[in-house]
Design a protein around this motif. Structure first.
Motif, PDB file in Angstrom:
ATOM      1  N   UNK A   1      54.026  61.243  36.039  1.00 45.13           N
ATOM      2  CA  UNK A   1      55.163  60.356  36.266  1.00 45.13           C
ATOM      3  C   UNK A   1      55.161  59.252  35.215  1.00 45.13           C
ATOM      4  N   UNK A   2      56.217  58.497  35.241  1.00 46.80           N
ATOM      5  CA  UNK A   2      56.350  57.365  34.337  1.00 46.80           C
ATOM      6  C   UNK A   2      55.978  56.085  35.070  1.00 46.80           C
ATOM      7  N   UNK A   3      55.337  55.155  34.373  1.00 50.46           N
ATOM      8  CA  UNK A   3      55.040  53.868  35.013  1.00 50.46           C
ATOM      9  C   UNK A   3      56.325  53.119  35.362  1.00 50.46           C
ATOM     10  N   UNK A   4      57.418  53.496  34.740  1.00 53.02           N
ATOM     11  CA  UNK A   4      58.713  52.851  35.012  1.00 53.02           C
ATOM     12  C   UNK A   4      59.106  52.969  36.479  1.00 53.02           C
ATOM     13  N   UNK A   5      58.634  54.023  37.141  1.00 58.27           N
ATOM     14  CA  UNK A   5      58.979  54.257  38.541  1.00 58.27           C
ATOM     15  C   UNK A   5      58.160  53.394  39.491  1.00 58.27           C
ATOM     16  N   UNK A   6      57.138  52.720  38.990  1.00 56.90           N
ATOM     17  CA  UNK A   6      56.188  52.027  39.853  1.00 56.90           C
ATOM     18  C   UNK A   6      55.993  50.579  39.408  1.00 56.90           C
ATOM     19  N   UNK A   7      57.094  49.892  39.205  1.00 53.54           N
ATOM     20  CA  UNK A   7      57.017  48.530  38.670  1.00 53.54           C
ATOM     21  C   UNK A   7      56.114  47.623  39.508  1.00 53.54           C
TER      22      UNK A   7
ATOM     23  N   UNK B   1      52.778  46.120  37.941  1.00 57.43           N
ATOM     24  CA  UNK B   1      52.731  44.668  37.791  1.00 57.43           C
ATOM     25  C   UNK B   1      51.476  44.097  38.444  1.00 57.43           C
ATOM     26  N   UNK B   2      51.101  44.629  39.597  1.00 57.32           N
ATOM     27  CA  UNK B   2      49.875  44.177  40.258  1.00 57.32           C
ATOM     28  C   UNK B   2      48.661  44.491  39.378  1.00 57.32           C
ATOM     29  N   UNK B   3      48.646  45.685  38.794  1.00 58.36           N
ATOM     30  CA  UNK B   3      47.503  46.096  37.963  1.00 58.36           C
ATOM     31  C   UNK B   3      47.409  45.306  36.660  1.00 58.36           C
ATOM     32  N   UNK B   4      48.549  45.109  35.998  1.00 55.06           N
ATOM     33  CA  UNK B   4      48.542  44.463  34.680  1.00 55.06           C
ATOM     34  C   UNK B   4      48.729  42.957  34.728  1.00 55.06           C
ATOM     35  N   UNK B   5      49.434  42.480  35.740  1.00 55.00           N
ATOM     36  CA  UNK B   5      49.871  41.093  35.774  1.00 55.00           C
ATOM     37  C   UNK B   5      51.310  41.011  35.292  1.00 55.00           C
ATOM     38  N   UNK B   6      52.015  39.989  35.736  1.00 55.70           N
ATOM     39  CA  UNK B   6      53.445  39.851  35.425  1.00 55.70           C
ATOM     40  C   UNK B   6      53.711  39.771  33.929  1.00 55.70           C
ATOM     41  N   UNK B   7      52.900  39.030  33.208  1.00 58.86           N
ATOM     42  CA  UNK B   7      53.138  38.855  31.774  1.00 58.86           C
ATOM     43  C   UNK B   7      52.972  40.157  31.001  1.00 58.86           C
ATOM     44  N   UNK B   8      51.911  40.901  31.295  1.00 59.53           N
ATOM     45  CA  UNK B   8      51.680  42.168  30.584  1.00 59.53           C
ATOM     46  C   UNK B   8      52.767  43.191  30.904  1.00 59.53           C
TER      47      UNK B   8
ATOM     48  N   UNK C   1      55.881  42.493  31.801  1.00 54.02           N
ATOM     49  CA  UNK C   1      57.106  42.029  31.142  1.00 54.02           C
ATOM     50  C   UNK C   1      57.057  42.355  29.644  1.00 54.02           C
ATOM     51  N   UNK C   2      55.892  42.160  29.029  1.00 51.05           N
ATOM     52  CA  UNK C   2      55.742  42.466  27.600  1.00 51.05           C
ATOM     53  C   UNK C   2      55.933  43.967  27.346  1.00 51.05           C
ATOM     54  N   UNK C   3      55.278  44.800  28.176  1.00 54.84           N
ATOM     55  CA  UNK C   3      55.422  46.252  27.995  1.00 54.84           C
ATOM     56  C   UNK C   3      56.868  46.676  28.234  1.00 54.84           C
ATOM     57  N   UNK C   4      57.466  46.147  29.283  1.00 58.69           N
ATOM     58  CA  UNK C   4      58.843  46.531  29.629  1.00 58.69           C
ATOM     59  C   UNK C   4      59.813  46.155  28.520  1.00 58.69           C
ATOM     60  N   UNK C   5      59.638  44.980  27.916  1.00 54.37           N
ATOM     61  CA  UNK C   5      60.570  44.556  26.864  1.00 54.37           C
ATOM     62  C   UNK C   5      60.341  45.308  25.554  1.00 54.37           C
TER      63      UNK C   5
END
Length: 187
Positions: free
Chosen positions: A112-118, A122-129, A131-135
Motif C-alpha cells: 500500500x501507499x503511506x498516503x492512505x495512512x496519514x 504522522x504518529x510514526x514520523x511526527x507532524x513536521x516530517x 508535512x515535509x514528505x507530503x509537500x
C-alpha cells in the motif's frame, strides 16, 4: 499450498476458525507449516520505529506504509537484517558477524501507499516530517484522487449455488472489479 490442493481440508480449517476464532493444527501440519513460514508479533511502537527507521535511512526518501513497516519489524525480529547502502555502521557490523547459515534472505513486498495512512504515518514520523514528505514526495495523482468525491462502496455477495470453485468466483470478481474501475476511474 500446504494441503496439496485439499480444498475440503482447507474449508474445514476455515470453518473452524470462523466458529472458534482459533485453529489447532496436528503436530505434522504445524511442523510442515513451520518449515516454510515464520511469524512475529509486532507492537504499534515497533511498527512506528520500523516505519521511521526505514524512512530516515533511505537516500531516496522511501516512506513505507504501516503494513509494510510491520513486515520490516517482523523481519528484523526474526533475524533477517535489512541491510542497504545507507544502513548504519552497527547494522552492517551485525550482518558481517552473522555466519552464512544465520543470515536469512527476505523479500518484503509493499502492499500500500503511506498516503492512505496519514494518521498512522504522522504518529510514526511526527507532524513536521509527514508535512515535509507530503509537500515534497506525495504523488500528484494520489493527491488528485484524494480530492475526488468518494465512490460508494461496492458489496459483492457470493452466490454459493452458481460457482463451484474458487477460480470461478475469482473470475467473476475480477470481471466485476474491472467494470467498476472502467466506469469510475478510467478517463
Amino acid at each position: 499450498y500446504l494441503s496439496g490442493g485439499n480444498e475440503s481440508m482447507v474449508k474445514a480449517w476455515m470453518e473452524t476458525m470462523d466458529e472458534t476464532r482459533q485453529l489447532s493444527l496436528d503436530k505434522q501440519w504445524l511442523k510442515r507449516l513451520q518449515q516454510d513460514f515464520r511469524s512475529a508479533s509486532i507492537t504499534d511502537d515497533e511498527m512506528c520505529d520500523a516505519l521511521r527507521d526505514t524512512y530516515e535511512s533511505s537516500p531516496e526518501n522511501y516512506l513505507c506504509d504501516p503494513h509494510t513497516a510491520v513486515a520490516v519489524a517482523a523481519a528484523k525480529k526474526l533475524g533477517c537484517l535489512c541491510i542497504n547502502e545507507s544502513s548504519s555502521r552497527r547494522e552492517t557490523q551485525q550482518a558481517d558477524e552473522l555466519t552464512a547459515r544465520q543470515l536469512r534472505n527476505v523479500v518484503i513486498i509493499a502492499t500500500a501507499s503511506p498516503c492512505k495512512f496519514e494518521e498512522a504515518v504522522t504518529i510514526a514520523l511526527g507532524k513536521d516530517s509527514w508535512a515535509k514528505w507530503k509537500s515534497s514526495f506525495f504523488p500528484s495523482r494520489a493527491q488528485q484522487t484524494m480530492e475526488l468525491e468518494e465512490v460508494k462502496p461496492f458489496h459483492y455477495h457470493w452466490d454459493h449455488s452458481r460457482y463451484a470453485t474458487l477460480k470461478e468466483v475469482q473470475s467473476v470478481w475480477t470481471d466485476k472489479m474491472m467494470h467498476i474501475v472502467k466506469n469510475n476511474f478510467e478517463e
